[in-house]
Motif scaffolding. Sequence first.
Motif, PDB file in Angstrom:
ATOM      1  N   UNK A   1       0.825  -1.213   0.000  1.00 38.93           N
ATOM      2  CA  UNK A   1       0.000   0.000   0.000  1.00 38.93           C
ATOM      3  C   UNK A   1       0.852   1.253   0.000  1.00 38.93           C
ATOM      4  N   UNK A   2       1.920   1.235   0.771  1.00 36.37           N
ATOM      5  CA  UNK A   2       2.835   2.373   0.839  1.00 36.37           C
ATOM      6  C   UNK A   2       3.552   2.561  -0.500  1.00 36.37           C
TER       7      UNK A   2
ATOM      8  N   UNK B   1       4.250   5.723  -5.489  1.00 38.07           N
ATOM      9  CA  UNK B   1       4.281   5.719  -6.949  1.00 38.07           C
ATOM     10  C   UNK B   1       3.270   6.721  -7.508  1.00 38.07           C
ATOM     11  N   UNK B   2       2.077   6.739  -6.914  1.00 36.83           N
ATOM     12  CA  UNK B   2       1.030   7.663  -7.352  1.00 36.83           C
ATOM     13  C   UNK B   2       1.440   9.109  -7.088  1.00 36.83           C
ATOM     14  N   UNK B   3       2.078   9.341  -5.952  1.00 31.09           N
ATOM     15  CA  UNK B   3       2.527  10.677  -5.581  1.00 31.09           C
ATOM     16  C   UNK B   3       3.597  11.176  -6.566  1.00 31.09           C
ATOM     17  N   UNK B   4       4.542  10.288  -6.950  1.00 31.10           N
ATOM     18  CA  UNK B   4       5.582  10.658  -7.901  1.00 31.10           C
ATOM     19  C   UNK B   4       4.995  10.982  -9.268  1.00 31.10           C
ATOM     20  N   UNK B   5       4.003  10.208  -9.698  1.00 31.79           N
ATOM     21  CA  UNK B   5       3.371  10.464 -10.989  1.00 31.79           C
ATOM     22  C   UNK B   5       2.664  11.812 -10.986  1.00 31.79           C
ATOM     23  N   UNK B   6       2.030  12.156  -9.887  1.00 35.86           N
ATOM     24  CA  UNK B   6       1.343  13.441  -9.784  1.00 35.86           C
ATOM     25  C   UNK B   6       2.294  14.609  -9.849  1.00 35.86           C
ATOM     26  N   UNK B   7       3.472  14.456  -9.252  1.00 33.28           N
ATOM     27  CA  UNK B   7       4.443  15.539  -9.253  1.00 33.28           C
ATOM     28  C   UNK B   7       5.059  15.731 -10.631  1.00 33.28           C
ATOM     29  N   UNK B   8       5.299  14.643 -11.340  1.00 40.74           N
ATOM     30  CA  UNK B   8       5.968  14.765 -12.631  1.00 40.74           C
ATOM     31  C   UNK B   8       5.009  15.162 -13.738  1.00 40.74           C
ATOM     32  N   UNK B   9       3.714  15.016 -13.525  1.00 39.83           N
ATOM     33  CA  UNK B   9       2.747  15.245 -14.596  1.00 39.83           C
ATOM     34  C   UNK B   9       2.427  16.716 -14.814  1.00 39.83           C
ATOM     35  N   UNK B  10       2.569  17.540 -13.821  1.00 46.18           N
ATOM     36  CA  UNK B  10       2.113  18.923 -13.967  1.00 46.18           C
ATOM     37  C   UNK B  10       3.242  19.854 -14.427  1.00 46.18           C
TER      38      UNK B  10
END
Length: 162
Positions: free
Chosen positions: A64-65, A70-79
Amino acid sequence: MVIQKQLINSQIKSPQVFLIDHENNNRGLIDTYEALQLAESLELDLVVVSEGKDAPIAKILNYGKLQYQKKKRQGQSARPTVKEVRLRPNIAVADYNLRIEQAIGWLSKGDSVKFAIRLRGRENQYREQAGELLERVANALSEVGKIQSLDKRSLTAQIIPA
């Protein structure tokens, strides 16, 4: 681009795995059942990190962690970010060069840059000079970025990475 879901716990069908424990120690080739028992005793998950030649490489961790990070990293790199630089028409040479160097740095990092020239009072009589300044900025940054929009009426220029 196909997203492959990682195998966890009982989804692992391979009889043996190369195990990396929760403290990042390499345990070597171990039976999958034994690795599962070790993970359950630590109240963690057994996750296949990569498919090896002989056996998959599995790691004991909190799944879960891992998903959250992974989701947090994708959010940061996407914007993509837009940096704004405001100039006046009578800007000094040193200040102009400083702003151009900052913009080159931002464009090389992948951010887009918006230049806006602000006119006050009598400066509105010299809109042509402000337009020339905007063109000068666009020409200076043409090597590292391309002009998305250049509006001489509102005296703004949007430059994106090349």
